[in-house]
Design a protein around this motif. Structure first.
Motif, PDB file in Angstrom:
ATOM      1  N   ASP A 133     -12.522  26.464 -19.266  1.00  0.00           N
ATOM      2  CA  ASP A 133     -11.065  26.609 -19.278  1.00  0.00           C
ATOM      3  C   ASP A 133     -10.649  27.891 -19.987  1.00  0.00           C
ATOM      4  O   ASP A 133      -9.754  28.612 -19.535  1.00  0.00           O
ATOM      5  CB  ASP A 133     -10.425  25.417 -19.992  1.00  0.00           C
ATOM      6  N   ALA A 134     -11.301  28.163 -21.116  1.00  0.00           N
ATOM      7  CA  ALA A 134     -10.958  29.356 -21.898  1.00  0.00           C
ATOM      8  C   ALA A 134     -11.263  30.629 -21.126  1.00  0.00           C
ATOM      9  O   ALA A 134     -10.441  31.549 -21.067  1.00  0.00           O
ATOM     10  CB  ALA A 134     -11.725  29.349 -23.221  1.00  0.00           C
ATOM     11  N   TRP A 135     -12.434  30.688 -20.523  1.00  0.00           N
ATOM     12  CA  TRP A 135     -12.830  31.915 -19.803  1.00  0.00           C
ATOM     13  C   TRP A 135     -11.970  32.123 -18.556  1.00  0.00           C
ATOM     14  O   TRP A 135     -11.786  33.256 -18.124  1.00  0.00           O
ATOM     15  CB  TRP A 135     -14.304  31.862 -19.421  1.00  0.00           C
ATOM     16  N   ASP A 136     -11.434  31.034 -18.023  1.00  0.00           N
ATOM     17  CA  ASP A 136     -10.565  31.156 -16.857  1.00  0.00           C
ATOM     18  C   ASP A 136      -9.191  31.714 -17.205  1.00  0.00           C
ATOM     19  O   ASP A 136      -8.370  31.957 -16.312  1.00  0.00           O
ATOM     20  CB  ASP A 136     -10.418  29.802 -16.159  1.00  0.00           C
ATOM     21  N   GLN A 137      -8.927  31.946 -18.486  1.00  0.00           N
ATOM     22  CA  GLN A 137      -7.744  32.718 -18.863  1.00  0.00           C
ATOM     23  C   GLN A 137      -7.897  34.160 -18.393  1.00  0.00           C
ATOM     24  O   GLN A 137      -6.916  34.893 -18.268  1.00  0.00           O
ATOM     25  CB  GLN A 137      -7.516  32.668 -20.372  1.00  0.00           C
ATOM     26  N   GLY A 138      -9.157  34.568 -18.173  1.00  0.00           N
ATOM     27  CA  GLY A 138      -9.458  35.842 -17.542  1.00  0.00           C
ATOM     28  C   GLY A 138      -9.886  35.591 -16.104  1.00  0.00           C
ATOM     29  O   GLY A 138      -9.366  34.702 -15.437  1.00  0.00           O
ATOM     30  N   ILE A 139     -10.871  36.365 -15.645  1.00  0.00           N
ATOM     31  CA  ILE A 139     -11.311  36.219 -14.248  1.00  0.00           C
ATOM     32  C   ILE A 139     -12.544  35.345 -14.127  1.00  0.00           C
ATOM     33  O   ILE A 139     -13.026  35.113 -13.014  1.00  0.00           O
ATOM     34  CB  ILE A 139     -11.559  37.593 -13.594  1.00  0.00           C
ATOM     35  N   GLY A 140     -13.057  34.824 -15.242  1.00  0.00           N
ATOM     36  CA  GLY A 140     -14.213  33.948 -15.188  1.00  0.00           C
ATOM     37  C   GLY A 140     -15.294  34.383 -16.152  1.00  0.00           C
ATOM     38  O   GLY A 140     -15.013  35.090 -17.136  1.00  0.00           O
ATOM     39  N   SER A 141     -16.529  33.985 -15.879  1.00  0.00           N
ATOM     40  CA  SER A 141     -17.578  34.150 -16.882  1.00  0.00           C
ATOM     41  C   SER A 141     -18.966  34.131 -16.262  1.00  0.00           C
ATOM     42  O   SER A 141     -19.147  33.712 -15.112  1.00  0.00           O
ATOM     43  CB  SER A 141     -17.473  33.017 -17.917  1.00  0.00           C
ATOM     44  N   CYS A 142     -19.946  34.551 -17.072  1.00  0.00           N
ATOM     45  CA  CYS A 142     -21.360  34.527 -16.686  1.00  0.00           C
ATOM     46  C   CYS A 142     -22.177  33.914 -17.829  1.00  0.00           C
ATOM     47  O   CYS A 142     -22.144  34.415 -18.960  1.00  0.00           O
ATOM     48  CB  CYS A 142     -21.889  35.933 -16.400  1.00  0.00           C
ATOM     49  N   TYR A 143     -22.901  32.864 -17.535  1.00  0.00           N
ATOM     50  CA  TYR A 143     -23.670  32.147 -18.548  1.00  0.00           C
ATOM     51  C   TYR A 143     -24.911  32.946 -18.942  1.00  0.00           C
ATOM     52  O   TYR A 143     -25.582  33.541 -18.094  1.00  0.00           O
ATOM     53  CB  TYR A 143     -24.111  30.786 -18.003  1.00  0.00           C
ATOM     54  N   TRP A 144     -25.214  32.943 -20.245  1.00  0.00           N
ATOM     55  CA  TRP A 144     -26.470  33.512 -20.727  1.00  0.00           C
ATOM     56  C   TRP A 144     -27.348  32.373 -21.225  1.00  0.00           C
ATOM     57  O   TRP A 144     -27.056  31.764 -22.228  1.00  0.00           O
ATOM     58  CB  TRP A 144     -26.259  34.509 -21.865  1.00  0.00           C
TER      59      TRP A 144
END
Length: 361
Positions: A321-332
């Motif tokens: 939810d937090a990362w979707d405040q931007g365009i998304g995310s990539c898991y490490w």
């Protein structure tokens, strides 16, 4: 559609802590040490075996079926080979074809540069940060980026190119020298943080060289130097088209002062992350290029499987939810072979039901 991405760490850029690589089996602690430790031919064969088997097309099938729509692929500055390093561009070529076949986009991330940009182990030289001190090294890096752009421009799978992973500011460099430099005093003496004006000039030059090659539809990605809040007026959208600011947000680097270590306390931390991303997203496209479920909760061993799943899923959903405040995310990272770090391994997180990449989509 939001980015649900995975990093392919420890494939073309090795990190000892992640296991299952020639570096993990060596005495050396970093990429540079491998060159000193091993015969060149033996090392080349070991790297070839690793690169050919660590990530295969099967992994792209698995990722596509698990809801992953982008891979961030760390690559070294010697992607095309140097006097001391064997090239590995053919494996990146394979990844592009697998990605196209299975409907996944690719973000090529230049993860290392000569003499390192951060003194991290992931920069190839633990305890050293000397890249920005020589304009020739910066010029070399721009040449590598241009080669990447020319090689993959027009490829259906190319989503973006990241100019440089985690360039260190003063605070981060001092922390890294303390953590990683104690065994390398000759390196720490040479290390200097990257001045913001030098980094901005490098980013501008990278943009000017790459944008005409890849066109406006390909994202050009720039790391925030661990200061997301300081980029509001930098690289403005009316001058820099389709620029993405990459920020890395990890709970496990911020939970040392926790009191309860329960899901609610972690969710409070993630809410702070969400505010940071949402505020920065008013000025730029923001990608959380690295994050994970790793944490220092001392009570995890006391939880049964269902309780552990509930705990992790609460942390995962809050972060997505937090990362979707931007365009998304990539898991490490997609694959981490250390059994003590299962919550860094995306395959385990999904298989255990701790994380659903389709959440909120």
């Amino acid at each position: 559609m939001k980015i649900r991405g995975a990093n392919l760490g420890n494939w073309l850029v090795l990190e000892k802590w992640m296991g299952a690589s020639p570096l993990a089996k060596a005495q050396s602690e970093d990429d540079r040490g491998l060159i000193d430790e091993f015969d060149a031919e033996d090392l080349a064969l070991a790297l070839e075996r690793h690169r050919a088997t660590y990530i295969t097309e099967f992994d792209f099938v698995w990722m596509a079926q698990s809801g992953i729509n982008l891979v961030r692929i760390p690559v070294p500055y010697y992607l095309f080979g140097t006097e001391h390093h064997t090239a590995c561009a053919e494996y990146l070529d394979n990844a592009f074809e697998w990605a196209r076949r299975w409907g996944i986009k690719v973000l090529v991330d230049l993860h290392t540069v000569p003499l390192s940009q951060n003194a991290f182990d992931n920069g190839g030289y633990m305890g050293l940060c000397a890249w920005a001190q020589d304009p020739a090294r910066i010029d070399f890096t721009l040449d590598v980026l241009e080669k990447i752009a020319r090689r993959y421009a027009g490829h259906d799978a190319l989503w973006g190119i990241e100019a440089l992973n985690e360039p260190a500011n003063e605070f981060v460099l001092n922390m890294n020298l303390k953590n990683y430099g104690k065994d390398y005093p000759e390196r720490t003496e040479r290390s200097k943080a990257i001045p913001r004006e030098v980094l901005l000039d490098f980013y501008d030059r990278a943009y000017q060289r790459l944008r005409p090659i890849v066109g406006p539809e390909v994202a050009l990605v720039f790391h925030d130097q661990f200061e997301l809040e300081s980029w509001d007026d930098l690289l403005p959208a009316d001058q820099y088209d389709n620029v993405v600011i990459d920020t890395h947000l990890y709970m496990n680097f911020r939970d040392f002062g926790f009191q309860r270590y329960d899901a609610e306390e972690y969710q409070e931390l993630v809410a702070q992350f969400a505010e940071q991303v949402a505020r920065a997203a008013q000025y730029h496209q923001v990608l959380v290029g690295e994050w994970c479920l790793g944490n220092h909760n001392p009570h995890k061993a006391e939880l049964n499987a269902d309780e552990l799943r509930t705990f992790y899923r609460a942390l995962a959903d809050a972060q997505l939810d937090a990362w979707d405040q931007g365009i998304g995310s990539c898991y490490w990272s997609y694959r981490v072979d250390d059994p003590n770090r299962r919550d860094w391994d995306l395959r385990t997180c999904i298989a255990q039901g701790w994380l659903d990449m389709g959440y909120g989509a």
